[in-house]
Motif scaffolding. Structure first.
Motif, short mmCIF file in Angstrom:
data_model
loop_
_atom_site.label_atom_id
_atom_site.label_comp_id
_atom_site.label_asym_id
_atom_site.label_seq_id
_atom_site.Cartn_x
_atom_site.Cartn_y
_atom_site.Cartn_z
N SER A 180 -23.76 -54.50 -10.53
CA SER A 180 -25.02 -55.06 -11.01
C SER A 180 -25.10 -54.87 -12.52
CB SER A 180 -26.20 -54.37 -10.33
OG SER A 180 -26.29 -53.02 -10.76
N ALA A 181 -25.93 -55.67 -13.16
CA ALA A 181 -26.10 -55.53 -14.60
C ALA A 181 -26.58 -54.13 -14.97
CB ALA A 181 -27.08 -56.59 -15.12
N ARG A 182 -27.43 -53.56 -14.13
CA ARG A 182 -27.94 -52.22 -14.39
C ARG A 182 -26.83 -51.18 -14.33
NH1 ARG A 182 -32.77 -49.27 -10.89
NH2 ARG A 182 -32.71 -47.26 -11.98
N ASP A 183 -26.00 -51.24 -13.27
CA ASP A 183 -24.90 -50.29 -13.15
C ASP A 183 -23.87 -50.45 -14.27
OD1 ASP A 183 -25.98 -49.09 -10.94
OD2 ASP A 183 -24.67 -50.08 -9.48
N ARG A 184 -23.61 -51.70 -14.64
CA ARG A 184 -22.63 -51.93 -15.71
C ARG A 184 -23.14 -51.34 -17.03
NH1 ARG A 184 -18.61 -54.96 -15.15
NH2 ARG A 184 -19.62 -56.21 -13.53
N ALA A 185 -24.41 -51.52 -17.32
CA ALA A 185 -24.97 -50.96 -18.55
C ALA A 185 -24.92 -49.44 -18.51
CB ALA A 185 -26.41 -51.45 -18.72
N ALA A 186 -25.22 -48.85 -17.33
CA ALA A 186 -25.18 -47.39 -17.21
C ALA A 186 -23.77 -46.86 -17.40
CB ALA A 186 -25.74 -46.97 -15.86
N ARG A 188 -21.38 -48.21 -19.20
CA ARG A 188 -21.03 -48.27 -20.63
C ARG A 188 -21.74 -47.19 -21.43
NH1 ARG A 188 -21.25 -54.95 -21.16
NH2 ARG A 188 -19.27 -55.31 -20.03
N GLN A 189 -22.97 -46.89 -21.06
CA GLN A 189 -23.70 -45.83 -21.76
C GLN A 189 -23.10 -44.45 -21.48
OE1 GLN A 189 -27.75 -46.31 -20.50
NE2 GLN A 189 -28.01 -48.27 -21.56
N LEU A 190 -22.41 -44.35 -20.35
CA LEU A 190 -21.79 -43.08 -19.98
C LEU A 190 -20.60 -42.73 -20.86
CD1 LEU A 190 -21.17 -40.72 -17.99
CD2 LEU A 190 -19.98 -42.39 -16.55
N LEU A 327 -19.26 -42.53 -9.59
CA LEU A 327 -19.25 -41.84 -10.87
C LEU A 327 -20.66 -41.72 -11.42
CD1 LEU A 327 -17.50 -40.60 -13.12
CD2 LEU A 327 -17.32 -42.88 -14.11
N LEU A 328 -21.44 -42.80 -11.31
CA LEU A 328 -22.81 -42.76 -11.80
C LEU A 328 -23.67 -41.79 -10.99
CD1 LEU A 328 -23.31 -46.58 -12.43
CD2 LEU A 328 -23.03 -44.79 -14.16
N GLU A 329 -23.42 -41.74 -9.67
CA GLU A 329 -24.20 -40.82 -8.83
C GLU A 329 -23.90 -39.37 -9.17
OE1 GLU A 329 -23.13 -41.94 -4.92
OE2 GLU A 329 -24.20 -43.88 -4.99
N LEU A 330 -22.66 -39.09 -9.59
CA LEU A 330 -22.29 -37.72 -9.91
C LEU A 330 -23.10 -37.17 -11.08
CD1 LEU A 330 -18.41 -37.74 -9.56
CD2 LEU A 330 -20.07 -36.73 -8.02
N LEU A 331 -23.61 -38.06 -11.92
CA LEU A 331 -24.40 -37.61 -13.06
C LEU A 331 -25.70 -36.96 -12.61
CD1 LEU A 331 -24.00 -40.66 -15.43
CD2 LEU A 331 -22.63 -38.60 -15.32
N ASP A 332 -26.17 -37.33 -11.42
CA ASP A 332 -27.44 -36.79 -10.93
C ASP A 332 -27.23 -35.50 -10.14
OD1 ASP A 332 -28.86 -38.93 -12.02
OD2 ASP A 332 -28.47 -40.18 -10.24
N GLU A 333 -25.98 -35.15 -9.85
CA GLU A 333 -25.73 -33.91 -9.12
C GLU A 333 -25.80 -32.73 -10.06
OE1 GLU A 333 -22.10 -33.88 -6.97
OE2 GLU A 333 -22.65 -35.51 -5.64
N PRO A 334 -26.34 -31.62 -9.60
CA PRO A 334 -26.32 -30.41 -10.45
C PRO A 334 -24.89 -29.93 -10.63
CG PRO A 334 -27.06 -29.88 -8.23
CD PRO A 334 -26.97 -31.38 -8.30
N PRO A 335 -24.57 -29.32 -11.76
CA PRO A 335 -23.21 -28.80 -11.97
C PRO A 335 -22.85 -27.82 -10.86
CG PRO A 335 -24.45 -28.75 -14.02
CD PRO A 335 -25.43 -29.09 -12.93
N LEU A 336 -21.60 -27.88 -10.40
CA LEU A 336 -21.15 -27.01 -9.32
C LEU A 336 -21.03 -25.58 -9.83
CD1 LEU A 336 -20.12 -26.83 -6.41
CD2 LEU A 336 -17.82 -27.22 -7.29
#
Length: 336
Positions: A180-186, A188-190, A327-336
Protein backbone atom coordinates in the motif's frame (compact mmCIF):
# COMPACT_ATOMS: atom_id res chain seq x y z
CA UNK A 1 12.90 -50.55 -9.36
CA UNK A 2 11.56 -47.18 -8.27
CA UNK A 3 9.98 -46.65 -11.68
CA UNK A 4 7.49 -49.42 -10.81
CA UNK A 5 6.66 -48.09 -7.34
CA UNK A 6 3.27 -46.49 -6.50
CA UNK A 7 3.61 -42.71 -6.15
CA UNK A 8 1.60 -40.14 -4.19
CA UNK A 9 2.11 -36.53 -5.31
CA UNK A 10 1.41 -33.58 -3.01
CA UNK A 11 1.31 -30.12 -4.63
CA UNK A 12 -0.19 -28.31 -1.65
CA UNK A 13 -1.53 -24.89 -2.63
CA UNK A 14 0.73 -24.75 -5.68
CA UNK A 15 -1.39 -26.64 -8.19
CA UNK A 16 -0.04 -24.86 -11.26
CA UNK A 17 3.62 -24.65 -10.29
CA UNK A 18 6.16 -26.18 -12.68
CA UNK A 19 9.11 -28.10 -11.27
CA UNK A 20 11.68 -30.41 -12.87
CA UNK A 21 9.53 -33.35 -11.78
CA UNK A 22 7.28 -32.67 -14.78
CA UNK A 23 10.20 -33.41 -17.15
CA UNK A 24 10.42 -37.18 -17.91
CA UNK A 25 14.16 -37.02 -18.64
CA UNK A 26 14.90 -35.25 -15.36
CA UNK A 27 12.69 -37.65 -13.45
CA UNK A 28 14.40 -40.68 -14.97
CA UNK A 29 17.82 -39.23 -14.21
CA UNK A 30 16.89 -38.42 -10.61
CA UNK A 31 15.40 -41.86 -10.00
CA UNK A 32 18.51 -43.53 -11.42
CA UNK A 33 20.71 -41.42 -9.14
CA UNK A 34 18.59 -42.33 -6.10
CA UNK A 35 18.67 -46.05 -6.94
CA UNK A 36 22.44 -46.06 -7.36
CA UNK A 37 23.06 -44.21 -4.09
CA UNK A 38 20.68 -46.41 -2.15
CA UNK A 39 22.38 -49.51 -3.54
CA UNK A 40 25.77 -48.14 -2.52
CA UNK A 41 24.49 -48.05 1.07
CA UNK A 42 22.89 -51.49 0.84
CA UNK A 43 19.39 -49.99 1.05
CA UNK A 44 16.36 -51.35 -0.79
CA UNK A 45 13.25 -49.18 -1.34
CA UNK A 46 9.92 -50.71 -0.37
CA UNK A 47 6.29 -49.66 -0.67
CA UNK A 48 4.76 -46.41 -1.83
CA UNK A 49 6.85 -43.28 -2.06
CA UNK A 50 5.64 -39.74 -1.68
CA UNK A 51 6.54 -36.72 -3.77
CA UNK A 52 6.10 -33.19 -2.42
CA UNK A 53 6.29 -30.49 -5.09
CA UNK A 54 6.76 -26.83 -4.23
CA UNK A 55 8.12 -23.85 -6.20
CA UNK A 56 11.30 -24.07 -4.09
CA UNK A 57 11.92 -27.83 -3.89
CA UNK A 58 11.17 -31.34 -5.06
CA UNK A 59 11.07 -33.66 -2.05
CA UNK A 60 10.67 -37.46 -2.16
CA UNK A 61 10.13 -39.73 0.82
CA UNK A 62 11.09 -43.37 0.22
CA UNK A 63 10.58 -46.23 2.65
CA UNK A 64 13.56 -48.57 2.79
CA UNK A 65 13.67 -52.13 4.07
CA UNK A 66 14.61 -52.34 7.73
CA UNK A 67 15.73 -48.72 8.01
CA UNK A 68 12.69 -46.46 8.12
CA UNK A 69 12.79 -43.86 5.38
CA UNK A 70 15.16 -41.73 3.34
CA UNK A 71 14.56 -38.39 1.68
CA UNK A 72 15.63 -37.02 -1.69
CA UNK A 73 15.64 -33.25 -2.16
CA UNK A 74 16.24 -31.25 -5.32
CA UNK A 75 16.76 -27.51 -4.86
CA UNK A 76 16.33 -24.78 -7.49
CA UNK A 77 19.44 -23.23 -9.06
CA UNK A 78 19.44 -20.25 -6.66
CA UNK A 79 19.34 -22.66 -3.72
CA UNK A 80 21.53 -25.41 -5.16
CA UNK A 81 24.18 -24.59 -2.56
CA UNK A 82 22.06 -26.50 -0.03
CA UNK A 83 23.46 -29.88 -1.10
CA UNK A 84 27.09 -28.86 -0.65
CA UNK A 85 26.26 -26.93 2.52
CA UNK A 86 24.53 -29.95 4.05
CA UNK A 87 27.55 -32.15 3.35
CA UNK A 88 29.97 -29.54 4.70
CA UNK A 89 27.98 -28.97 7.87
CA UNK A 90 28.03 -32.71 8.56
CA UNK A 91 31.85 -32.49 8.58
CA UNK A 92 32.16 -29.19 10.44
CA UNK A 93 29.47 -29.55 13.11
CA UNK A 94 28.65 -33.28 13.35
CA UNK A 95 25.81 -34.08 15.69
CA UNK A 96 24.00 -30.81 14.99
CA UNK A 97 22.84 -31.68 11.46
CA UNK A 98 21.92 -34.66 9.31
CA UNK A 99 24.79 -36.50 7.63
CA UNK A 100 23.70 -37.01 4.01
CA UNK A 101 23.86 -40.41 2.39
CA UNK A 102 24.88 -38.69 -0.85
CA UNK A 103 24.90 -35.28 -2.50
CA UNK A 104 25.33 -33.99 -6.02
CA UNK A 105 26.49 -30.43 -5.43
CA UNK A 106 26.38 -29.44 -9.09
CA UNK A 107 22.72 -30.40 -9.44
CA UNK A 108 21.63 -29.41 -5.95
CA UNK A 109 20.53 -32.95 -5.04
CA UNK A 110 20.68 -34.51 -1.58
CA UNK A 111 19.82 -37.95 -0.24
CA UNK A 112 19.23 -37.81 3.51
CA UNK A 113 18.45 -40.27 6.28
CA UNK A 114 15.38 -39.85 8.43
CA UNK A 115 16.12 -37.59 11.38
CA UNK A 116 13.45 -38.85 13.77
CA UNK A 117 10.36 -36.95 14.92
CA UNK A 118 9.95 -33.31 14.00
CA UNK A 119 9.91 -31.01 17.00
CA UNK A 120 6.52 -29.79 15.72
CA UNK A 121 5.12 -33.32 16.01
CA UNK A 122 6.55 -33.71 19.50
CA UNK A 123 4.87 -30.45 20.52
CA UNK A 124 1.56 -31.71 19.15
CA UNK A 125 1.49 -34.96 21.12
CA UNK A 126 3.12 -34.22 24.48
CA UNK A 127 3.68 -31.35 26.92
CA UNK A 128 6.96 -29.60 26.24
CA UNK A 129 8.52 -27.34 28.84
CA UNK A 130 10.00 -24.02 27.68
CA UNK A 131 13.31 -25.45 28.84
CA UNK A 132 13.37 -27.59 25.69
CA UNK A 133 13.24 -24.42 23.61
CA UNK A 134 16.09 -22.99 25.66
CA UNK A 135 18.16 -26.10 25.03
CA UNK A 136 17.52 -26.13 21.28
CA UNK A 137 18.60 -22.47 21.12
CA UNK A 138 21.77 -23.21 23.10
CA UNK A 139 22.62 -26.02 20.71
CA UNK A 140 21.83 -23.95 17.64
CA UNK A 141 23.88 -20.98 18.93
CA UNK A 142 26.79 -23.30 19.75
CA UNK A 143 26.68 -24.53 16.16
CA UNK A 144 26.61 -20.96 14.81
CA UNK A 145 29.48 -19.98 17.09
CA UNK A 146 31.57 -22.90 15.83
CA UNK A 147 30.85 -21.81 12.24
CA UNK A 148 32.08 -18.21 12.56
CA UNK A 149 35.52 -19.36 11.42
CA UNK A 150 33.88 -21.01 8.38
CA UNK A 151 31.92 -17.98 7.13
CA UNK A 152 34.14 -17.44 4.08
CA UNK A 153 34.04 -21.13 3.20
CA UNK A 154 30.26 -21.13 3.48
CA UNK A 155 30.10 -18.17 1.10
CA UNK A 156 32.29 -20.03 -1.38
CA UNK A 157 29.71 -22.83 -1.40
CA UNK A 158 27.29 -20.30 -2.90
CA UNK A 159 25.39 -19.25 0.22
CA UNK A 160 24.52 -15.54 -0.19
CA UNK A 161 26.22 -13.15 2.20
CA UNK A 162 24.22 -10.30 3.74
CA UNK A 163 26.45 -8.64 6.34
CA UNK A 164 24.80 -6.01 8.50
CA UNK A 165 26.31 -3.24 6.41
CA UNK A 166 24.59 -4.58 3.28
CA UNK A 167 21.09 -5.00 4.68
CA UNK A 168 19.94 -1.61 3.45
CA UNK A 169 20.24 -3.02 -0.07
CA UNK A 170 17.73 -5.74 0.83
CA UNK A 171 15.40 -3.05 2.15
CA UNK A 172 15.71 -1.18 -1.14
CA UNK A 173 14.71 -4.29 -3.09
CA UNK A 174 11.54 -4.56 -1.00
CA UNK A 175 10.49 -1.22 -2.48
CA UNK A 176 9.32 -3.15 -5.56
CA UNK A 177 6.97 -5.37 -3.50
CA UNK A 178 3.20 -4.88 -3.89
CA UNK A 179 2.56 -2.59 -0.90
CA UNK A 180 0.00 0.00 0.00
CA UNK A 181 1.09 3.60 -0.44
CA UNK A 182 1.15 3.95 3.35
CA UNK A 183 3.41 0.92 3.87
CA UNK A 184 5.72 1.97 1.04
CA UNK A 185 6.13 5.44 2.54
CA UNK A 186 6.80 3.92 5.99
CA UNK A 187 9.40 1.58 4.50
CA UNK A 188 11.24 4.47 2.87
CA UNK A 189 11.11 6.52 6.07
CA UNK A 190 12.63 3.56 7.89
CA UNK A 191 15.84 3.59 5.84
CA UNK A 192 17.81 6.18 7.89
CA UNK A 193 17.00 4.37 11.15
CA UNK A 194 17.94 1.04 9.60
CA UNK A 195 21.32 2.41 8.53
CA UNK A 196 21.96 3.49 12.13
CA UNK A 197 21.00 0.04 13.46
CA UNK A 198 23.27 -1.67 10.93
CA UNK A 199 26.19 0.56 11.83
CA UNK A 200 25.70 -0.06 15.55
CA UNK A 201 25.37 -3.80 15.04
CA UNK A 202 28.55 -3.89 12.96
CA UNK A 203 30.42 -1.90 15.62
CA UNK A 204 29.52 -4.46 18.29
CA UNK A 205 31.82 -6.85 16.41
CA UNK A 206 29.99 -10.18 16.57
CA UNK A 207 31.39 -12.10 13.56
CA UNK A 208 29.14 -13.25 10.75
CA UNK A 209 28.02 -16.86 10.67
CA UNK A 210 25.35 -19.06 9.14
CA UNK A 211 21.74 -17.96 9.64
CA UNK A 212 19.12 -20.60 8.89
CA UNK A 213 16.67 -17.68 8.34
CA UNK A 214 13.56 -19.84 8.91
CA UNK A 215 14.25 -21.90 12.03
CA UNK A 216 10.75 -22.88 13.13
CA UNK A 217 9.60 -26.07 14.86
CA UNK A 218 9.08 -27.84 11.52
CA UNK A 219 12.73 -27.32 10.52
CA UNK A 220 14.35 -29.34 13.27
CA UNK A 221 14.18 -32.85 14.61
CA UNK A 222 14.07 -33.92 18.25
CA UNK A 223 15.31 -37.52 18.06
CA UNK A 224 15.50 -37.75 21.87
CA UNK A 225 14.78 -35.47 24.85
CA UNK A 226 17.39 -32.73 24.97
CA UNK A 227 18.75 -33.50 21.49
CA UNK A 228 18.02 -31.46 18.37
CA UNK A 229 19.05 -31.80 14.73
CA UNK A 230 18.78 -28.85 12.34
CA UNK A 231 17.97 -29.22 8.65
CA UNK A 232 16.51 -27.55 5.54
CA UNK A 233 19.07 -24.87 4.68
CA UNK A 234 17.46 -23.57 1.48
CA UNK A 235 16.84 -20.08 2.95
CA UNK A 236 20.27 -19.77 4.55
CA UNK A 237 22.42 -16.65 4.45
CA UNK A 238 25.78 -15.66 5.90
CA UNK A 239 25.12 -12.69 8.13
CA UNK A 240 25.05 -11.38 11.70
CA UNK A 241 23.99 -14.62 13.42
CA UNK A 242 21.68 -13.24 16.10
CA UNK A 243 18.94 -12.67 13.52
CA UNK A 244 18.27 -16.41 13.78
CA UNK A 245 16.66 -16.02 17.17
CA UNK A 246 13.57 -14.16 15.96
CA UNK A 247 11.65 -17.01 14.29
CA UNK A 248 11.97 -19.71 17.00
CA UNK A 249 11.53 -17.20 19.83
CA UNK A 250 8.29 -15.91 18.34
CA UNK A 251 7.01 -19.48 17.96
CA UNK A 252 7.78 -20.21 21.60
CA UNK A 253 6.16 -16.93 22.71
CA UNK A 254 2.99 -17.85 20.85
CA UNK A 255 2.88 -21.06 22.88
CA UNK A 256 3.97 -19.88 26.34
CA UNK A 257 3.52 -16.11 26.28
CA UNK A 258 6.04 -13.26 25.86
CA UNK A 259 7.40 -13.75 29.38
CA UNK A 260 9.59 -16.60 28.05
CA UNK A 261 11.51 -14.33 25.68
CA UNK A 262 14.23 -13.15 28.12
CA UNK A 263 14.92 -16.78 29.08
CA UNK A 264 15.24 -17.80 25.44
CA UNK A 265 17.45 -14.83 24.64
CA UNK A 266 19.83 -15.56 27.50
CA UNK A 267 19.98 -19.27 26.63
CA UNK A 268 20.82 -18.37 23.04
CA UNK A 269 23.55 -15.97 24.15
CA UNK A 270 25.35 -18.45 26.45
CA UNK A 271 27.74 -19.74 23.75
CA UNK A 272 28.60 -16.15 22.77
CA UNK A 273 29.75 -14.93 26.20
CA UNK A 274 33.30 -14.60 27.43
CA UNK A 275 34.83 -12.95 24.37
CA UNK A 276 35.24 -9.40 25.63
CA UNK A 277 31.62 -8.35 25.16
CA UNK A 278 29.44 -7.53 28.11
CA UNK A 279 26.02 -9.07 28.66
CA UNK A 280 24.50 -5.65 27.95
CA UNK A 281 26.32 -5.43 24.61
CA UNK A 282 25.19 -8.91 23.58
CA UNK A 283 21.60 -8.14 24.52
CA UNK A 284 21.74 -4.92 22.55
CA UNK A 285 23.07 -6.84 19.54
CA UNK A 286 20.16 -9.30 19.84
CA UNK A 287 17.68 -6.42 19.99
CA UNK A 288 19.09 -4.89 16.81
CA UNK A 289 19.37 -8.21 14.96
CA UNK A 290 15.79 -9.09 15.95
CA UNK A 291 14.53 -5.96 14.19
CA UNK A 292 16.66 -6.66 11.13
CA UNK A 293 15.80 -10.36 10.92
CA UNK A 294 13.04 -9.84 8.33
CA UNK A 295 15.70 -8.61 5.90
CA UNK A 296 17.59 -11.90 6.04
CA UNK A 297 14.35 -13.72 5.25
CA UNK A 298 13.74 -11.30 2.39
CA UNK A 299 17.22 -12.03 1.01
CA UNK A 300 16.00 -15.56 0.21
CA UNK A 301 13.07 -14.39 -1.96
CA UNK A 302 13.17 -15.70 -5.50
CA UNK A 303 14.91 -19.04 -4.80
CA UNK A 304 12.38 -20.82 -7.01
CA UNK A 305 12.61 -23.17 -9.96
CA UNK A 306 12.89 -21.24 -13.24
CA UNK A 307 9.62 -22.74 -14.50
CA UNK A 308 7.65 -21.67 -11.43
CA UNK A 309 4.79 -19.47 -12.60
CA UNK A 310 1.20 -18.53 -11.91
CA UNK A 311 0.43 -19.03 -8.26
CA UNK A 312 4.13 -19.51 -7.58
CA UNK A 313 5.06 -16.12 -8.94
CA UNK A 314 2.17 -14.53 -7.10
CA UNK A 315 3.35 -16.28 -3.95
CA UNK A 316 6.85 -14.84 -4.35
CA UNK A 317 5.48 -11.31 -4.64
CA UNK A 318 3.14 -11.86 -1.71
CA UNK A 319 6.01 -13.21 0.39
CA UNK A 320 8.10 -10.13 -0.37
CA UNK A 321 5.21 -7.91 0.63
CA UNK A 322 4.70 -9.91 3.82
CA UNK A 323 8.39 -9.51 4.62
CA UNK A 324 8.15 -5.76 4.20
CA UNK A 325 5.11 -5.59 6.47
CA UNK A 326 6.82 -7.84 9.02
CA UNK A 327 9.76 -5.44 9.12
CA UNK A 328 7.41 -2.54 9.77
CA UNK A 329 5.61 -4.46 12.52
CA UNK A 330 8.92 -5.15 14.27
CA UNK A 331 9.29 -1.43 14.86
CA UNK A 332 6.33 -1.56 17.24
CA UNK A 333 7.76 -4.45 19.27
CA UNK A 334 9.64 -3.58 22.44
CA UNK A 335 13.38 -4.36 22.27
CA UNK A 336 14.09 -7.95 23.30
Amino acid sequence: MLNDTPVTVDRGRYRDTVTPWEEPAWRTEAIGWIEARLAAHGLRPTGRWRVRLRPWSVLLRLCVAGDGAVWFKASPPAGAFEAALTASLARWVPGHVLEPLAVDAARGWSLLPDGGPLFRDVLAREPVDPGDWEELLRQYAAMQHALTSRASEIERLGVPAVPAGAQAGVLDRLDTAPLSARDRAALRQLRPRLLDWCAELTALGVPDSLDHADLHDGQLFRPAPGRFTFFDWGDAVVTQPFSSLAVPARRAAERYGPQVLPRLRDAYLEPWTGEGRTAAQLRRAVSLAWRLSALNRAAAYGRLFPGASGASGASGAATAAAGARCLLELLDEPPL
